[in-house]
Design an enzyme around this catalytic site. Sequence first.
Site, short mmCIF file in Angstrom:
data_model
loop_
_atom_site.label_atom_id
_atom_site.label_comp_id
_atom_site.label_asym_id
_atom_site.label_seq_id
_atom_site.Cartn_x
_atom_site.Cartn_y
_atom_site.Cartn_z
N GLU A 1 46.59 5.56 26.36
CA GLU A 1 45.21 5.21 26.73
C GLU A 1 44.67 3.94 26.08
O GLU A 1 43.63 3.97 25.41
CB GLU A 1 44.28 6.40 26.47
N GLU B 1 48.62 12.25 32.20
CA GLU B 1 47.66 13.25 31.78
C GLU B 1 46.68 13.49 32.90
O GLU B 1 46.16 12.55 33.51
CB GLU B 1 46.88 12.82 30.53
#
Length: 507
Positions: free
Chosen positions: A192, A321
Amino acid sequence: MKRSRTMSCLIAGAVALATLVVASPAASAAGTGTGYWSARGAQLVDATGAPVRMTGINWFGSETANFTFHGLWTRNYRDMVGQMAQLGYNTIRVPYSNQMLDAGSTPNSIDLAKNPDLAGLSGIQIIDKVVAEAGRRGMRVILDRHRPDAGAQSPLWYTSAYPESRWISDWKALAARYKGNPTVIGADLHNEPHSVQGGSGSCWGCGDNARDWRLAAERAGNAILGVNPDWLIIVEGVDCVTGTGTPECGWWGGNLAGAKQFPVRLSKPEKLVYSAHEYATSVFAQPWFSDPTYPANMPGLWDHFFGYLEKENTAPVLLGEFGTTLADSRDGVWLRELMKYAGTGTSGMDFTYWSWNPNSGDTGGILNDDWTTVNTAKQAYLTPYLIPPVGGGGPSDPPPPPGACTANYHLDNSWNGGFQATVKITNTGGDAVSNWAARWTVPSGVQLVNGWGATVSQTGQTITAAAPSWSPTLASGASVSVGFVANGPSSPGASAFRLGSTDCTVT
């Protein structure tokens, strides 16, 4: 321990605060195939060219101050891996931090009565154990550098305490550690990457070496491929990419719109996999969840952020995810539509659901809070899309024996008064062997001259090959080949091979 996530991109566009491991037997399964994986356009294929697909799960904890998988305080790790396989998950995404690899980062909160073989192991050695068990069940593993340290995620791939040089050197060490073990198929380079208010943090295609995540991914990816050319290099998106159309901002790690103009360039392009993260409105109230056309607006949004890479046959996309508590009525709709968008069969988009753990504060898990029973509502959305590992078994399957090995002796060359030979030792037991040492007996009159592949020495008629400092662990299913030159008779060869205290079967 909750896993917090602060999501970016409010409606106004502001950013919210928020080499000895070889020859492990590869699975031959519909979802995981044979040998290492590569990309053919947007399709992942195995070593034979057959299509394969990750339909996996995230099991976190090694990136936290526990320095190991969560849930080991209440269950055996083999049982949990077996349950994953039984439910149909064929891949485990394993988050870790660079701090976990530091000396002194001791794994904690483990019930050693339930996990006796984990006593005294480091965080990476416990990952070795999970890798071995996953491989035994036909599963695959991807490693996810989730954080630099155990405290929090970072917008950039480096911090002052863990600079880029450390990030790359750790990846190279892991690539070497699992080289030759096709259970571990790839590296998710950094979790991320995202921007921060004020214009700092990660960007895509801005050309600033200190901020451009795409350039950093190329540096790390090519360094890894220089060590282990078999691995997939998994590159997540960022959150905001200007000039790519509306919306410019999405989830942390979820925006790959910049890859059209600025693709990742690797020395082995067939090893590139892009990855996006995607979450439900219960995690953060992104504006598209309130669109009057919801959920009909979502496929176009997903096309914009990441799906175009698959539809244009550019590269595979991994939904690394995605998860939900199912607390909001829109969450189930979102999950149903996302799975339909990902598609079925081996041609569908790859995914690893977040998470196995029930203690993810944002999403909960596939397991309920007892760490044993399954959240059947969530599992029901995923089951039609899962491709189980063949022969994955269940949690009651007995583990393989802890100590077993085979030995192969080969006379490579001989001359008057001396010879050269190779001894190959394979760890066929169910556990990795740390600080391994192999021994064998040579005939009277044989005197070692030198050896390689290990630290080789001789006492009497016993030659010992001890693990070198740069590769101290021999994983389950892995082999080591030790060469040596000696003076004396080349016949009748060598005998009484042992790995540690275990007698080896001669092959």
